[in-house]
Structure formats: structure tokens, C-alpha cells
Design a protein around this motif. Sequence first.
Motif, PDB file in Angstrom:
ATOM      1  N   ARG A   9     -16.030  48.376 -29.110  1.00 11.34           N
ATOM      2  CA  ARG A   9     -15.508  47.768 -27.894  1.00 11.34           C
ATOM      3  C   ARG A   9     -15.193  46.285 -28.082  1.00 11.34           C
ATOM      4  O   ARG A   9     -14.564  45.683 -27.234  1.00 11.34           O
ATOM      5  N   PRO A  12     -10.057  43.987 -30.102  1.00 11.72           N
ATOM      6  CA  PRO A  12      -9.026  43.748 -29.083  1.00 11.72           C
ATOM      7  C   PRO A  12      -8.157  44.997 -28.907  1.00 11.72           C
ATOM      8  O   PRO A  12      -7.759  45.628 -29.872  1.00 11.72           O
ATOM      9  N   MET A  13      -7.875  45.330 -27.658  1.00 11.75           N
ATOM     10  CA  MET A  13      -7.072  46.519 -27.377  1.00 11.75           C
ATOM     11  C   MET A  13      -5.789  46.111 -26.665  1.00 11.75           C
ATOM     12  O   MET A  13      -5.814  45.313 -25.726  1.00 11.75           O
ATOM     13  N   THR A  14      -4.671  46.645 -27.100  1.00 11.88           N
ATOM     14  CA  THR A  14      -3.390  46.359 -26.465  1.00 11.88           C
ATOM     15  C   THR A  14      -2.608  47.650 -26.325  1.00 11.88           C
ATOM     16  O   THR A  14      -2.865  48.641 -27.013  1.00 11.88           O
ATOM     17  N   LEU A  16      -2.418  50.051 -24.180  1.00 10.29           N
ATOM     18  CA  LEU A  16      -2.995  51.314 -23.739  1.00 10.29           C
ATOM     19  C   LEU A  16      -2.145  51.892 -22.615  1.00 10.29           C
ATOM     20  O   LEU A  16      -1.469  51.167 -21.881  1.00 10.29           O
ATOM     21  N   SER A 198      -7.977  60.813 -25.411  1.00 14.52           N
ATOM     22  CA  SER A 198      -7.345  59.549 -25.011  1.00 14.52           C
ATOM     23  C   SER A 198      -6.665  59.696 -23.658  1.00 14.52           C
ATOM     24  O   SER A 198      -6.839  58.863 -22.759  1.00 14.52           O
ATOM     25  N   LYS A 205     -10.719  57.414 -16.136  1.00 18.21           N
ATOM     26  CA  LYS A 205     -11.318  56.095 -15.931  1.00 18.21           C
ATOM     27  C   LYS A 205     -10.548  55.288 -14.880  1.00 18.21           C
ATOM     28  O   LYS A 205     -11.131  54.450 -14.187  1.00 18.21           O
ATOM     29  N   ALA A 257      -7.528  53.269 -30.499  1.00 17.20           N
ATOM     30  CA  ALA A 257      -7.606  52.178 -29.528  1.00 17.20           C
ATOM     31  C   ALA A 257      -8.094  52.689 -28.172  1.00 17.20           C
ATOM     32  O   ALA A 257      -8.933  52.049 -27.518  1.00 17.20           O
ATOM     33  N   HIS A 258      -7.595  53.835 -27.757  1.00 19.11           N
ATOM     34  CA  HIS A 258      -8.023  54.400 -26.474  1.00 19.11           C
ATOM     35  C   HIS A 258      -9.477  54.854 -26.500  1.00 19.11           C
ATOM     36  O   HIS A 258     -10.232  54.602 -25.563  1.00 19.11           O
ATOM     37  N   ALA A 260     -11.920  53.860 -28.524  1.00 20.65           N
ATOM     38  CA  ALA A 260     -12.822  52.717 -28.647  1.00 20.65           C
ATOM     39  C   ALA A 260     -12.988  51.981 -27.323  1.00 20.65           C
ATOM     40  O   ALA A 260     -14.074  51.479 -27.012  1.00 20.65           O
ATOM     41  N   LYS A 261     -11.946  51.939 -26.528  1.00 22.14           N
ATOM     42  CA  LYS A 261     -11.972  51.203 -25.264  1.00 22.14           C
ATOM     43  C   LYS A 261     -12.526  52.019 -24.104  1.00 22.14           C
ATOM     44  O   LYS A 261     -13.250  51.499 -23.253  1.00 22.14           O
ATOM     45  N   LEU A 262     -12.211  53.306 -24.077  1.00 22.35           N
ATOM     46  CA  LEU A 262     -12.432  54.073 -22.856  1.00 22.35           C
ATOM     47  C   LEU A 262     -13.456  55.202 -22.959  1.00 22.35           C
ATOM     48  O   LEU A 262     -13.959  55.657 -21.928  1.00 22.35           O
TER      49      LEU A 262
END
Length: 423
Positions: A9, A12-14, A16, A198, A205, A257-258, A260-262
Motif C-alpha cells: 500500500r 504510489p498508485m495511478t 485506477l 481488480s 470499495k 496496482a488495483h 495492492a491498493k484495494l
Amino acid sequence: MSDSGRVARLVPMTDLLSLSDVEAARDLLAGVVKTTPLVTSRPLSEITGVPVWLKCENQQRAGSYKVRGAYTRISRLSDADRARGVVAASAGNHAQGVALAAGLLGIKATVFMPEGAPLPKVTATKGYGASVEYAGTSVDDALAAAGDFARQTGAVLIHPFDHPDVIAGQGTVALEILEQCPEATTIITAVGGGGLISGLAVAAKALRPDLRIVGVQASGAAAFPPSLAAGAPRKLDSCATIADGIAVLRPGDLTFAHVAKLVDEVVTVTDEDLSAALLVLLERHKMVVEPAGAAAVAALLTGAYVPPRDGGPVVAILSGGNIDPMLLLKVIEHGLASAGRYLRLAVRCTDRPGQLVGMLREIAEQRANIVDVVHSRQSPRLGFGEVEVALSVETRGPAHSSALISALRDAGYRVSLLADATP
């Protein structure tokens, strides 16, 4: 949340996807895909102590959720792209989804599949109108070949998971779940490359930030745990699992990315766990599900994921039902053995008239079911005047199996377990 999830987490996430992307895909899929049933599971509810529901994507068109993403992606191609045709790589479910979607849209499709891909999936893919080519032994090998084909011919590559349109299409499963079970507190699903989870996470979410999203990978093809720990996609050296639908060596960049973030957690199950889950689904729910499709159920059965006892309903996604009948037979036998309900025995006795009948009578008195019998006098392991009888026997469980073995030994027979048997 595991430590690996917390590390991931920090990345950096971009770029999405958003809820509007998934909702737009739902509008696009209206009349194309089925709203699949959500059914309760009493056995899993009893085991976990919370209500468990099964989202039956194994009953979707082409036998899995994959048509959702494939159709979303292909339907958005320009006329020029459609004229060049599409190409895909898959062990089976994405292949069928692409073939079906392309057929509905009147577009030529070529699909690369690994050598040894399940024959029913190959046959179904051809049946939907796609041309099938073989490449390598894994989905990653087939994907590389599909990429080469796209560069050489101009065909548009329809990636099995790592594309925004594919992710958005798969995410429509979550919209259905929250309409069917708005009080759900956890959605748990199989994970291969990460497209389905994802999309689920994006939609769920956004609508319910408190909803837990849990992924399940086969332990022999678990690329996400080390990738999450490293904070970036990592490729496995190899993978080995009966769950061909989730046998992916590396997460996609976009799907990673999805996730790891969500996504809240990713757990693993063994092939033995998957076999046991398939058996439960077949026996207790009368559902035919492929190994990958049973991953969420396996995690709940084994405790790989334990839902909070004070939590609300858990929804487990049955992601696919395309299983080779021969594999199903093997999995059933393996699942019975793992559950202590299938024995393979070697029984030695003297070579006298009536010995075999007496032994079979002893087994019948123990109320075990004999599946097959092989009577041998020629083994070099046998002494003079001995015979060996190899038996496959169904029992009611470990206690019954142990009682049967004890009864045979008490009757004077020398009993040993053959390979893959469970005492």
C-alpha cells in the motif's frame, strides 16, 4: 491485513479504474451476459459460523465470468481494429469468452492455448468460431505467442486480465452481488492474473468501503503474495497446479496496482484443498465447478481465510465451471482420498479356495463399498503360496477406514496402503 499487504500500500498508485467505468461496462453488457444466481451454502455457513452465499459464475455464458471482460473490450474496438481481427491467449476460460464475444460481434478470433489445455475448453473455443493454436506449456507462453501474432498480423491482442476494459467488465460481478446481497461484508474469489478481483474491488470499495475483498491463489501458482511483499509484480520461475484457470506466472501491472491498493488480503490453498472443495460443491450443492472456480470455497473450508464471527454474509465466487470430465474423475477420487473416504489397499493372503470370498465378505460386513479388485499371483514380492489383492474401497470417512483396516488385520490378512491412499 498481512504485512505484505501493508508494504504494497506504500507503492504510489495511478490510473485506477472508477465505479463509473464498471457501471458503463454493465450498460454495455445488458442482454449479453446473464445475471448469475446467488445461492446460500448451508455447509459453509455451518463451518464458518457466518452466512455464506455462492455467486454462480460457473453458470455464466461460456462457463465463466470471462465473457464479461472480453465482450467489453472487443465491443469497444474501432471498425478498423475489428477488420484486423482479435487474438488472445488462455488456458480455456478467457479463450471461450473471447471466442463467444467475437462471434457475437462478427469478428475473426485466433486463440493461443498452452499444450495440454483441457480438451473440452479447446473444443468449446472452436465451437464458438475461433481458430486455436498451441504455444508452450503455460498461459504466459501462450500470451507471448499471441503478442507475436498480433505484431505480425495486426490483430488486436485481447489481454486476459491486464486491460482497463477487461477489468471493468469483470467488475460487473460485484454490482450484481451488491444488488443480490446488499448486506454482504466479504467477497472472496479466485485470483490468477488479477482481472476479476481488480474489477470487484473497484466497484465494491466505491459502493461499500467497509466491504472486505479477499483473493485466493493456488499455492503452486501464487504470484501475488511475493509481488505484494516486494511492492511490484514478480514473476514465478514455474507454476504447478490443477487449477489451470489461475495458473499465471506474473500479475499484470495494472491489476497489481488495483490489488495492492484495494484488496484486503490474498491467501493460498493447495491442490488437495481444491479437490476437497470440488467434492463438497458436487455432493452438497450439486454444482460442477472447475478447480480454479472452487478456490474461494477451498479457502473457507480449510480456514485459509476465516471470516469474522461477528461479521455479516460472505459471498464466495464460483468463477468457472469448465472442467475436463477426466480431470473431474481424478479430482473426485483425490478428494475422496483426502477426506479419508477412498482407500487403495493391498491385501495378502494364502492362495486357497475361498480366501478371496472370505476377504470380500469381511469388507461387506464393515459396510464399505468395493470399487475394483485386482487379484495377482505373479508379483516377485509374494512368497510361495501367497496372493495379493489390490482393492479400491469407498468408506464413510477416516474412522470407518481405520475400522476396516483393523477388521481385516484382526481376521488374519496382511494389509498395506497403496500410493495416494489415506488411512
